[in-house]
Write a protein that holds these residues in place. Structure first.
Motif, short mmCIF file in Angstrom:
data_model
loop_
_atom_site.label_atom_id
_atom_site.label_comp_id
_atom_site.label_asym_id
_atom_site.label_seq_id
_atom_site.Cartn_x
_atom_site.Cartn_y
_atom_site.Cartn_z
N THR A 427 54.99 14.83 -1.96
CA THR A 427 54.20 15.99 -2.53
C THR A 427 54.49 17.27 -2.38
OG1 THR A 427 52.38 15.46 -1.09
CG2 THR A 427 52.23 14.37 -3.21
N SER A 432 51.81 21.63 -7.27
CA SER A 432 50.49 21.64 -6.20
C SER A 432 49.39 20.70 -6.60
CB SER A 432 50.09 22.86 -6.05
OG SER A 432 49.77 23.54 -7.20
N LYS A 433 49.39 20.77 -8.24
CA LYS A 433 48.39 19.70 -8.77
C LYS A 433 48.89 18.24 -8.36
CE LYS A 433 49.87 19.37 -13.42
NZ LYS A 433 49.80 19.55 -15.05
N LYS A 435 49.30 15.59 -6.28
CA LYS A 435 48.93 15.42 -4.84
C LYS A 435 48.89 13.72 -4.41
CE LYS A 435 46.58 19.71 -4.34
NZ LYS A 435 45.37 20.46 -3.97
N GLU A 600 55.30 21.14 -15.86
CA GLU A 600 54.55 20.50 -14.98
C GLU A 600 54.05 19.21 -15.33
OE1 GLU A 600 51.69 22.66 -12.55
OE2 GLU A 600 53.02 24.14 -11.90
N ASP A 602 51.81 15.56 -15.66
CA ASP A 602 50.67 14.94 -15.37
C ASP A 602 50.71 13.69 -14.42
OD1 ASP A 602 48.92 16.69 -17.14
OD2 ASP A 602 49.77 15.51 -18.48
N THR A 622 47.78 13.62 -10.45
CA THR A 622 47.02 14.50 -10.04
C THR A 622 45.63 13.87 -9.40
OG1 THR A 622 45.67 14.60 -12.14
CG2 THR A 622 47.84 16.09 -11.98
N GLU A 623 44.94 14.92 -8.54
CA GLU A 623 43.76 14.28 -8.10
C GLU A 623 42.63 13.73 -8.96
OE1 GLU A 623 43.00 16.49 -3.73
OE2 GLU A 623 42.82 18.05 -5.63
N GLU A 624 42.75 14.53 -10.10
CA GLU A 624 41.53 14.20 -11.33
C GLU A 624 42.02 12.94 -11.77
OE1 GLU A 624 40.36 15.74 -15.78
OE2 GLU A 624 42.07 16.47 -14.93
#
Length: 766
Positions: A427, A432-433, A435, A600, A602, A622-624
Motif C-alpha cells: 500500500t 493513499s486511498k 489501503k 487513481e 478504486d 479503498t477503506e470505504e
C-alpha cells in the motif's frame, strides 16, 4: 616491518653464506626478494614477519621437499638450506620474529603476463597438476589441516562480503552462484576425495616457456581440502581471457585425468566450484577495495567478472557433459531427443488443452536470473517470462522462502507479522486511498474477487471490459475475457459483460496521428454506459489492464483512462486496474501502469510478478469499499496470505527497491525500444514497435498499407529466435505481435544480442 634490500643482502650473507644482490618484488603476504649471486645464479628469498608460529611455513617447505624427488620435481622450487642445514631461518629483530626462506629460481613467464596464452599451455598445466596431486596423495602435515578463507569448502563465508559489491547486477550474480554452491555442492561433499592440495594454481603462480609449464610456485594457500578444488582453481584462471572458456577447462581436465583420474561425482560439481572460486575472488576484492588501494589485491578482478558473465551463460549440464566425456564417462544429457516418452506420459495424465510452446518442445531444467537452461545443454535468454520479475532463482527470494518454509507455513487465522508488513509495503506504493489488501493465489482468483467486491459494493452486475482482453482462467475471469469467450471453445459473451473498443493506435479506428485518440476511444465506453442507462441498468465496474497484454502489448492512448474512469464513476461503477502483467516497476517511468495515465483506481489487482513465480496475488481496495464488503460473510482464503507467500512477497519487493529494477526497466527498455525502432526502418515486416520499459510489443505485417498480419511468418521467426537462444512468444488479436516481457534483470548486453539476432532472422522477409 618493512625490510630493505641491503638488510636482506646482509642476512643472506650471514645465514646462507651467499654473496648476492637483492631486489624487492611484489608479494601478497610475504616480502619477496630476487637474489643474484656472482656466478649468475638466481634465488627467491621470502620473509614473513610477526607470525605467531612457523608451523605452516614448515609445511610449505616440507611439501616442496616431498615433491623434489618426484617426476614433477623440476617444476617445483628447490629449498636452499642455511649454513646450519635448516630450511627455515628464524631471527629476532627489534623484538619481532622474522622467518626467512630461500628457494631456487624457476625460469619462465607467468601465464597472466601472456597476451594470448596458447591452448597447449593448459594441456601441460593439467598434466602437471595431475602428476603433482598424484605424488601428494600420501602427503601429510598437521599444519595443512587448517582453516583458510581461500579453501572453497569455506566459500559460503563470502556472503559476508557481498555488501561490498556496489553494482546490483554483479552482487546478485555472485549471490546466485553462492546459492547454487549451497544447493548443488554442499550435499555431495561427503562423497568427494580429500587431499593436501596447492589450492592456488592461478595465472601468476604458473610459469611457462614454449607452451610448457616450467614452474608452479607459492604454496601459501596449501590446505587439506577436496581434491577437485585444486582442479577448479586451475580451471578458473585458465579460463580467463578465453573466447570459449569451457573448451580450455575441458583441455585442462582431460590432461589432468590422464595423469590422475577424476571421479564422475567430482566432475559433476566442477562448474559450480569454478563459479565459487570466482565468487571468492570478487567478494574479497570488493572487501579489500573498501580498505586498501593495494593493486595486488585487484590483479584478477576485471577478468574474474568477465568470466562470471561468461559462466552464467553456460548451461551447467553442458559443462558437466563436456567434463564427463573428456574423461571417458557417459553423456549428461537425455537420449530421448524428441521426448516421445515424456509427451506420451503427459498426454495420459495432463489435460490436452494445456499447450506446449514451440514445434520442438523445450525441457527447461534450471533457471539463472534472466537465463534458462534445458536438458540438452542449451542456454536461453528468457525474453518473455514476466512472472519471474526479479529473475529466475533470485537468491534473496529463494532464501526468504526457504527460511520461512523451514519455520512455519499455515493459514491466516493466526496472527503473523509478515502479513501486516507486506500489506504496508504494497500500500505504500499505491495512492493513499488504497489501503486494504486481500491476498489470493493467482491473478485469475484476484480478478474474480475484484469483480465480486465491485458487484457487492455497487449492487450491480454488469461489467465493461475491452475487446480482446484477458483477465484469467476462473469462471468469472473467463467471462471478463473476450480473448477466451470469443475464441475457440469459448462460451460467448454473457449478457452482463460489455466490450469496449480496443484502444489500438496502430490498427484501430483512431491512430498515432490523432492527438484526441484517447478521448475518442473513451467514447465507446460512454456509448455502452448510455445504452445500459436507457435500459435502467447500472454498471458494477470497468476493468482494464493498464497496458494491454493479450490485446497486443499496447500502451493506452494519452488521457484514455482519465476519461473512462470519470465516465464510469459518474455512472456509479468502480474502476479496476489490472496490474497483473504490468506492475511493480516494469513500465520503467512509473511503478504502476495506471500512473502513466495519471489516474487513481478504486481497486487494483496484482499477480504474476508479485511472488516471482510463487503463487501469490492480491486485491487492494479503498477503506470505504473494504468496510462495505465486510458484510458478515467471511472472506477466507486457505493459502492466500500464508507466511511463506508473505515472506516471498516481501523479498521480491525488497529486491525491486534495493536493486533499482524500475530504473533498470526504464534504461534497458528505452534502449531496446530504440533499437527495435531502428530495425523497423530496415525491415518492412515490422509494422509497429510499442511499449513502456520492459513491456514491449513488435507487430509484424506483410504489407504496410493493408496491415495484413505476418502469419505464419511470425511463428517461423519465433522458432528461429528460439534456435538462436532467445525465448519470445506471440500475442495480439491477430496473433502477429512479438511479446517481449523479460525478467527485470534483462540487461543492455542481452538487448544488444537480442536485436542483433532478430535483425539477422528478419532479413529476407518482405
Amino acid at each position: 616491518m618493512i625490510l630493505s634490500e641491503n638488510y636482506i643482502k646482509e642476512l643472506i650473507c650471514k645465514y646462507y653464506n651467499l654473496d648476492v644482490s637483492a631486489e624487492q618484488t611484489t608479494g601478497y603476504e610475504d616480502q619477496n626478494f630476487l637474489l643474484h649471486d656472482k656466478q649468475g645464479n638466481r634465488f627467491i628469498c621470502k620473509v614473513n614477519a610477526g607470525l605467531p608460529h612457523s608451523f605452516f611455513l614448515d609445511a610449505q617447505l616440507k611439501v616442496m621437499q616431498h615433491l623434489s624427488g618426484t617426476p614433477v620435481g623440476g617444476v617445483i622450487q628447490q629449498v636452499i638450506y642455511n649454513t646450519a642445514g635448516d630450511a627455515l631461518t628464524t631471527i629476532l629483530e627489534n623484538g619481532e620474529q622474522l622467518y626467512i626462506r630461500v628457494l631456487s629460481y624457476l625460469g619462465g613467464t607467468c601465464i597472466g603476463d601472456l597476451l594470448f596464452p596458447q591452448p597447449e599451455i593448459f594441456d601441460s598445466l593439467g598434466a602437471t597438476l595431475g602428476q603433482m596431486d598424484k605424488q601428494l596423495a600420501g602427503f601429510i602435515h598437521p599444519a595443512a589441516y587448517r582453516f583458510t578463507e581461500w579453501d572453497l569448502a569455506n566459500v559460503l563465508n563470502s556472503r559476508e562480503n557481498l555488501k561490498h559489491i556496489r553494482d546490483h547486477e554483479k552482487r546478485t550474480m555472485v549471490s546466485y552462484f553462492l546459492l547454487q554452491y549451497e544447493m548443488e555442492v554442499v550435499p555431495v561433499l561427503s562423497s568427494l576425495r580429500k587431499a593436501v592440495i596447492h589450492n592456488d594454481a592461478n595465472d601468476y603462480n604458473v610459469l611457462v616457456n614454449d607452451n610448457r609449464v616450467t614452474g608452479i610456485i607459492d604454496f601459501g594457500d596449501m590446505v587439506e581440502s577436496y581434491l577437485i578444488n585444486n582442479v577448479a582453481v586451475a580451471c578458473t584462471y585458465a579460463m580467463f581471457r578465453q573466447f570459449d572458456p569451457l573448451v580450455i577447462a575441458v583441455q585442462l581436465v582431460k590432461s589432468y585425468h590422464e595423469e590422475y583420474p577424476l571421479k564422475q561425482e567430482e566432475l559433476s560439481v566442477l562448474y559450480y566450484l569454478i563459479a565459487a572460486r570466482l565468487c571468492k575472488s570478487v567478494t574479497t576484492s570488493a572487501m579489500q577495495r573498501s580498505k586498501s588501494d593495494n593493486k595486488h589485491h585487484f590483479i584478477s578482478e576485471m577478468q574474474a567478472w568477465m568470466l562470471l558473465y561468461q559462466l552464467i551463460k553456460i548451461n551447467p549440464l553442458m559443462a558437466a557433459d563436456r567434463f564427463y566425456q573428456c574423461c571417458g564417462y557417459g553423456s549428461a544429457f537425455q537420449t530421448d531427443d524428441d521426448y516421445a516418452g515424456l509427451k506420451q506420459e503427459r498426454s495420459r495424465y495432463i489435460g490436452a488443452n494445456l499447450s506446449i510452446s514451440y514445434k520442438k518442445p523445450l525441457k527447461i531444467v534450471r533457471g539463472a536470473l534472466q537465463y534458462l537452461y534445458d536438458d540438452q545443454g542449451n542456454t536461453y535468454i528468457d525474453c518473455v517470462n514476466n512472472v519471474s520479475h526479479a529473475g529466475h532463482c533470485h537468491p534473496s527470494v529463494v532464501m526468504a522462502m526457504q527460511r520461512q518454509l523451514a519455520k512455519l507455513n499455515t493459514n491466516t487465522r493466526y496472527l503473523h507479522d509478515s502479513l501486516i508488513e507486506y500489506g504496508k509495503m504494497i500500500t505504500s506504493t499505491l495512492p493513499s486511498k488504497l489501503k486494504v489488501c486481500y491476498f489470493t493465489n493467482s491473478g485469475s482468483e484476484a480478478n474474480d474477487l475484484a469483480i465480486r467486491i465491485s458487484r457487492f459494493f455497487t449492487g450491480q452486475k454488469d461489467v465493461i471490459v475491452l475487446d480482446h482482453a484477458y483477465h484469467g482462467t476462473s469462471t468469472v475471469a473467463m467471462e471478463l475475457s473476450p480473448y477466451k469467450f470469443d475464441g475457440p471453445g469459448g462460451a460467448g459473451q454473457q449478457s452482463y459483460i460489455h466490450k469496449g473498443m480496443n484502444p489500438d493506435l496502430y490498427r484501430g479506428n483512431y491512430r498515432y496521428d490523432d492527438e484526441n485518440a484517447g478521448k475518442k476511444y473513451a467514447e465507446s465506453i460512454a456509448s455502452t454506459i448510455d445504452s445500459l442507462a436507457e435500459k435502467g441498468t447500472g454498471i458494477a465496474a470497468f476493468i482494464c489492464e493498464t497496458l494491454l497484454g493479450v490485446g497486443g502489448q499496447i500502451p493506452l492512448p494519452e488521457g484514455y483512462l482519465k476519461e473512462v474512469y470519470q465516465l464510469v464513476r459518474n455512472a456509479g461503477g468502480l474502476c479496476i486496474a489490472d496490474e497483473v502483467q504490468v506492475g511493480f516497476g516494469r513500465v520503467g517511468e512509473k511503478f504502476w501502469g495506471f500512473e502513466l495515465q495519471d489516474v487513481e483506481p478504486d481497486i487494483v489487482v496484482l499477480g504474476k510478478p508479485i511472488g516471482n513465480g510463487h503463487p501469490l496475488a492480491a486485491v487492494v481496495v479503498t477503506e470505504e469499499i473494504a468496510k462495505a464488503f465486510n458484510n458478515g460473510m467471511e472472506y477466507f482464503n486457505t493459502y492466500g496470505g500464508n507466511p511463506v507467500s508473505m515472506e516471498t512477497g516481501i523479498a521480491v519487493m525488497r529486491v525491486i527497491q534495493e536493486e533499482k529494477l524500475q530504473q533498470r526497466a526504464l534504461e534497458t527498455g528505452n534502449y531496446l525500444l530504440e533499437k527495435l525502432k531502428d530495425l523497423m526502418k530496415r525491415h518492412k515486416i515490422i509494422g509497429d514497435v510499442r511499449g513502456k520499459g520492459l513491456f514491449v510489443g513488435v507487430e509484424l505485417i506483410k504489407d504496410r498499407n493493408t496491415l495484413s498480419p505476418a502469419v505464419p511468418e511470425i511463428n517461423e521467426i519465433v522458432e528461429q529466435m528460439k534456435d538462436r537462444g532467445f525465448l519470445i512468444s506471440t500475442d495480439g488479436p491477430l496473433h502477429n505481435v512479438l511479446k517481449i516481457k523479460p525478467p527485470m534483470l534483462f540487461n543492455i548486453e542481452n538487448a544488444i544480442s537480442f536485436v542483433s539476432h532478430l535483425d539477422e532472422v528478419l532479413t529476407g522477409y518482405y
